[in-house]
Design a protein around this motif. Structure first.
Motif, mmCIF file in Angstrom:
data_model
loop_
_atom_site.group_PDB
_atom_site.id
_atom_site.type_symbol
_atom_site.label_atom_id
_atom_site.label_comp_id
_atom_site.label_asym_id
_atom_site.label_seq_id
_atom_site.Cartn_x
_atom_site.Cartn_y
_atom_site.Cartn_z
ATOM 1 N N ALA A 246 0.780 -1.001 -0.021
ATOM 2 C CA ALA A 246 0.032 0.082 0.000
ATOM 3 C C ALA A 246 0.789 1.179 -0.143
ATOM 4 O O ALA A 246 0.433 1.900 -0.819
ATOM 5 C CB ALA A 246 -0.835 -0.103 1.191
ATOM 6 N N LYS A 247 1.911 1.347 0.814
ATOM 7 C CA LYS A 247 2.927 2.419 0.972
ATOM 8 C C LYS A 247 3.617 2.641 -0.290
ATOM 9 O O LYS A 247 4.057 3.781 -0.583
ATOM 10 C CB LYS A 247 3.540 2.339 1.870
ATOM 11 N N ALA A 248 3.676 1.556 -1.292
ATOM 12 C CA ALA A 248 4.512 1.781 -2.560
ATOM 13 C C ALA A 248 3.689 2.482 -3.340
ATOM 14 O O ALA A 248 4.170 2.771 -4.452
ATOM 15 C CB ALA A 248 4.975 0.274 -3.107
ATOM 16 N N CYS A 249 2.584 2.462 -3.476
ATOM 17 C CA CYS A 249 1.806 3.010 -4.260
ATOM 18 C C CYS A 249 1.872 4.575 -4.545
ATOM 19 O O CYS A 249 1.312 5.236 -3.427
ATOM 20 C CB CYS A 249 0.185 2.719 -4.191
ATOM 21 N N PRO A 250 2.210 5.121 -5.509
ATOM 22 C CA PRO A 250 2.635 6.673 -5.523
ATOM 23 C C PRO A 250 1.123 7.497 -5.645
ATOM 24 O O PRO A 250 0.845 8.592 -5.240
ATOM 25 C CB PRO A 250 3.342 6.927 -6.880
ATOM 26 N N GLU A 251 0.227 6.852 -5.960
ATOM 27 C CA GLU A 251 -1.262 7.343 -6.153
ATOM 28 C C GLU A 251 -2.042 7.377 -4.985
ATOM 29 O O GLU A 251 -3.061 7.978 -4.625
ATOM 30 C CB GLU A 251 -2.194 6.763 -7.324
#
Length: 75
Positions: free
Chosen positions: A51-56
């Motif tokens: 989840a934290k890796a998602c830039p959006e």
């Protein structure tokens, strides 16, 4: 823990899947392929990292039973 995903906001970076491929499935063109899921016991760390890796920031984690949400709601 639950994962909730705003699929319409996905632009196909696939960072979630790169971090936790066993949790974040992609469709045939590289976009997230689920609206969300219950996280299996023991997979909370990879779920949060994906989840934290998602830039959006379209992937939300909801911790049970505390109800803590990430990313935090905007005021």
């Amino acid at each position: 823990m639950k994962i909730v995903i705003d699929r319409q906001g996905c632009v196909g970076h696939a960072r979630c899947q790169a971090v936790a491929p066993e949790l974040y499935a992609l469709d045939e063109v590289g976009y997230i392929d689920t609206d969300g899921f219950d996280v299996p016991v023991g997979m909370e760390g990879p779920a949060r990292n994906g989840a934290k890796a998602c830039p959006e920031r379209i992937i939300r984690t909801i911790d049970d039973p505390s109800g803590k949400v990430w990313p935090p709601e905007k005021a």
